[in-house]
Design a protein around this motif. Sequence first.
Motif, short mmCIF file in Angstrom:
data_model
loop_
_atom_site.label_atom_id
_atom_site.label_comp_id
_atom_site.label_asym_id
_atom_site.label_seq_id
_atom_site.Cartn_x
_atom_site.Cartn_y
_atom_site.Cartn_z
N LYS A 1 42.29 55.82 11.69
CA LYS A 1 42.04 56.41 13.01
C LYS A 1 43.29 56.34 13.90
O LYS A 1 43.56 57.26 14.68
CB LYS A 1 40.87 55.69 13.68
N ARG A 2 44.07 55.27 13.76
CA ARG A 2 45.31 55.17 14.54
C ARG A 2 46.32 56.23 14.09
O ARG A 2 46.99 56.85 14.91
CB ARG A 2 45.89 53.77 14.41
N ALA B 1 36.75 48.29 6.99
CA ALA B 1 37.01 48.18 8.43
C ALA B 1 38.49 48.35 8.74
O ALA B 1 38.87 49.11 9.64
CB ALA B 1 36.50 46.85 8.96
N THR B 2 39.34 47.65 7.99
CA THR B 2 40.78 47.77 8.22
C THR B 2 41.26 49.18 7.85
O THR B 2 42.11 49.75 8.55
CB THR B 2 41.54 46.72 7.39
N ASP C 1 50.58 46.08 10.29
CA ASP C 1 50.40 47.47 9.84
C ASP C 1 51.07 47.76 8.52
O ASP C 1 51.27 48.92 8.16
CB ASP C 1 50.91 48.46 10.90
N ARG D 1 51.80 54.12 10.51
CA ARG D 1 51.14 52.90 10.05
C ARG D 1 50.83 53.06 8.56
O ARG D 1 50.90 54.13 8.00
CB ARG D 1 49.82 52.68 10.81
N ILE E 1 46.44 43.93 9.17
CA ILE E 1 45.90 43.83 10.53
C ILE E 1 46.99 43.44 11.53
O ILE E 1 47.07 43.99 12.63
CB ILE E 1 44.74 42.80 10.56
N GLN F 1 39.59 52.01 8.06
CA GLN F 1 39.20 52.97 9.10
C GLN F 1 40.02 52.75 10.37
O GLN F 1 40.36 53.73 11.06
CB GLN F 1 37.70 52.87 9.38
N THR F 2 40.36 51.51 10.69
CA THR F 2 41.19 51.24 11.87
C THR F 2 42.57 51.88 11.71
O THR F 2 43.07 52.56 12.62
CB THR F 2 41.34 49.73 12.09
#
Length: 653
Positions: free
Chosen positions: A461-462, A454-455, A372, A441, A369, A457-458
Amino acid sequence: MLNTLLPILLFAALALAVLGAAKRFLMWRRGKPAQVDWIGGLLAMPRRYLVDLHHVVERDKYMSKTHVATAGGFVLAAVLAILVHGFGLHNRILGFALLAATVLMFVGALFVAKRRKNPPARLSKGPWNRLPKSLLMFSVSFFIATLPVAGILPADFGGWVLAVILAVGVAWGVSELFFGMTWGGPMKHAFAGALHLAWHRRAERFGGGRSSGLKALNLDDVSAPLGVEKPTDFTWNQLLGFDACVQCGKCEAMCPAFAAGQPLNPKKLIQDMVIGLAGGNDAKFAGSPYPGIPLGEHGGGPHQPIVVQGGKGLVEADTLWSCTTCRACVEECPMMIEHVDAIVDMRRHLTLEKGATPNKGAEVLDNLIATDNPGGFAPGGRLNWAADLNLALMSEKKEAEVLFWVGDGAFDMRNQRTLRAFVKVLKAADVDFAVLGLEERDSGDVARRLGDEATFQTLAKRNIATMSQYRFKKIVTCDPHSFHVLKNEYGALGGHYEVLHHSTYMEELISGQKLSLGQHKGGSVTYHDPCYLGRYNGEYEAPRSVLKAIGIEVKEMERSGFRSRCCGGGGGAPITDIPGKQRIPDMRMVDIKETGAELVAVGCPQCTAMLEGVVAPRPEIKDIAELVADVLLEAPAPAKKPAPTKPEALEVH
């Protein structure tokens, strides 16, 4: 008399079987909804059984022939028995057909009995040991009872005494094989297994397909549970799949964590899910327990937590964290059950809802988080390994034929040698490539396997947003974990790419005569198949073709290809670090040393790290890219191409 008793016994057993089937179906349906092709799945089930399932069963020739004789004979005998003795169609042709079916079943039952006489440790005992007797009783009883129908013996042969004896034999047989299919018992797998094949969680696996990417959670649905806490949080067809387990223990025999003495047995885990769905405890489990965890101390119910809390639950958390997600259990399972999906689903609850990732898990997730990358290194150092290589950046080029995905091996000094070697190969082949550099990343693989959806998918997506700014034809990476995630799991989030492992791409370059290569001059070499390249993505030949092209004849380990033993580096296992009696990479090194090879060729940074972590003396470990770079020959400078009148079309991402 027999003509009166047999129809009663048959139809009573069938009626009870139908009631049991309804009860069992309603039990499965306690799970969450799942989209299935109800009719199409049922129509496809025979082919899936005869082709896809038997493709796995056929690996064990003994059991394949046994299964064909026993199952085929039983199905045919059961149908004919209902026609002949249930509906009274005393036709000689049908009679002879039923005799033939019972003989076939009898032969298969003898093989089952022989297998059970001195069974391997992986097989469950208990009720399964009575199955050969029941199969033999069914086939013998119906064979004798059908002799008069075929005209071989008179209709009144044996009198009432024989009729009663045969009736008892038939009752025994039909109870186990009809009634037991749906009310519980060894034959339960036949009923549940057939429907599991019809409404499988991953229908893409059939017909020669491959499906190994984890399914995404819908994080926008605030009412949906994050992961699986209790049995009914699984989808209903997952619960059906657990019920299909035949307890053959092939998953147990291949599991690296079980072999290492860690508290995981994939067969026991699946049976615990069945116990949880029905309610009860594991005291009567007739197979190998989790190493170090005695039977009888764990239990639960459909609406109770699976993981032990306050002394109550089905499994210890360490059981779930022991898994390397190597997929050996899934590959070996003749019923095509998805063990890894279930384990990650339960990890998601522990991580997202409980924040209970063990050992360094929480630290690694925090690092992802904040920086990266899982190591917590300063993001600005991602390209330090290539300071002297003058790599092209996508931010400057905007388009290239190949996007070289570096991965988090960029922060590891050992893996930097592999990356530099592969860059040398790309330049030697005059490949038009570029890297994302500081824009790259972490792929999110570790986060997803540890249950932090959650991490994942973050990060995904980035990365997808970054890559959407540029044009390239394909992504190439040296890391099978990044390769798998980019290829098979980014698609659900909108990232669709052609992704190649570096071994596959080097094979293309070699076959296209883009590289001038010498021959390997070292000693004997063996090759270790990475789980995420082999079992997850079916790539076994490309690495071997590359090694052959540089003069290496691979000395294969006994466990290679789809049966390769995991190095222990996947699924976040080195991070959660659950203790066992021995280390998985140490066991793999024993496999390696048995070949007598002086060098191990690898194709994964995780495998390199795990195998190099084994205490010397041991063979040298080298990535395939390093071996190819070692034998590169100086090629004449290619002639300059005339400038094209219009640029070549590049796929837009």
